[in-house]
Write an enzyme that holds these catalytic residues in place. Sequence first.
Site, PDB file in Angstrom:
ATOM      1  CG  HIS A   1      -2.295   0.546   0.920  1.00 32.87           C
ATOM      2  ND1 HIS A   1      -2.528   1.515  -0.033  1.00 32.87           N
ATOM      3  CD2 HIS A   1      -3.511   0.249   1.453  1.00 32.87           C
ATOM      4  CE1 HIS A   1      -3.807   1.792  -0.072  1.00 32.87           C
ATOM      5  NE2 HIS A   1      -4.442   1.033   0.811  1.00 32.87           N
TER       6      HIS A   1
ATOM      7  CG  ASP B   1      -3.132   4.814  -4.763  1.00 30.40           C
ATOM      8  OD1 ASP B   1      -2.495   4.868  -3.700  1.00 30.40           O
ATOM      9  OD2 ASP B   1      -3.080   5.693  -5.646  1.00 30.40           O
TER      10      ASP B   1
END
Length: 424
Positions: A396, A400
């Site tokens: 992450h 995204d």
Amino acid sequence: MGTHVIKMPDIGEGIAEVELSQWHVKVGDLVVEDQVLADVMTDKAMVDIPSPVHGKVIALGGQPGEVMAVGSVLISIEVEGAGNLKESAAPAPVTQAPAAPKVETAVESKPAAAAAPRPAAVCQGPMVAREADERPLASPAVRKHALDLGIQLRLVRGSGPAGRVLHEDLEAYLAQGQSNASAPAAAAYTQRHDEEQIQVIGMRRKIAQRMQDATQRAAHFSYVEEIDVTAIEELRAHLNEKHGASRGKLTLLPFLVRALVVALRDFPQMNARYDDEAQVITRLGAVHVGVATQSDVGLMVPVVRHAEARSLWDSAAEISRLANAARNGKASRDELSGSTITLTSLGALGGIVSTPVLNLPEVAIVGVNKIVERPMVVKGQVVIRKMMNLSSSFDHRVIDGMDAALFIQAIRGLLEQPATLFVE
């Protein structure tokens, strides 16, 4: 009599130190030339260290689990002849096994846990008289095989050099014995108080370190998508029926590799490595797919290089070759490094959902769950379809959530409409 000192050999690739994983000899043992003395572990591979001489072991240079520098004394052997101290590196080490795969499967592989434990074998022929704590000579693969068969290795007569137990010796032991199925039923209710402590060394320690490092450094998140694989399974069956005899059988894996290649054209951020110390993301044009594979010594990830330039059958052949090399301990260091994105699966044991751990420094890993037939509603009708989940994880810090979902949905669309895999 003289002394022959064997130093830790240079494994190559700029490695300065290795972990001593296992001794196959002890002080006082007689050894012969080419007999395996020890297993050592690099970052990627398990390596056999053979003896260059005949003689008697008089000193060991370290304990299992110890990290030793290249050039340090590994073992001292007493040899015949006048001898001033003779120092040498061991002969060319033999790569035994690197990881596996099977994160789990591994793809194309059946995890060791899948095999139901067999009842302990009881030999009715002559047995070897060894002390209860005596450790017979055997490779890790043979020890694993004996464990799966329920055989106490100390009872097996070894036919290899210096009494080393081979796979054939296990089969011979079984052939002259029988299972303990006739043992009294009461034995099943006997209290047990034994304990076993297993030192985490070698490949298992490397896997533990890499998994811990990955979960501590990367910001993992997972995304699961359901896929209807009925059409692609029909295509696979058709191609195998038509070309299987001449080109080889196709599994689902080469189709998944092809889907990755095509999807990555629109999502290049998934085919990347992240150097979190330099804070640099490197996106790669070449698609080097790691295929997580389970072996007797642990999880390995052999790499299908330049998947973007391979046909289905070319990918299938390379996956099969690499998986066999990994399981047989023949995969090279180069074959186990350099991946840009990884595929992982538990095969038929794939379950419904999994949460694979990233293969750092990669930023994406695609996990394959098992195929099941389920009733589904298609155009208002309830029909039986072959369904499969993709359980994938992403870093992450780099990826995204929306991009990850769109990437997996792109793979879903390609697999559900397989003709689009080949439309340029």
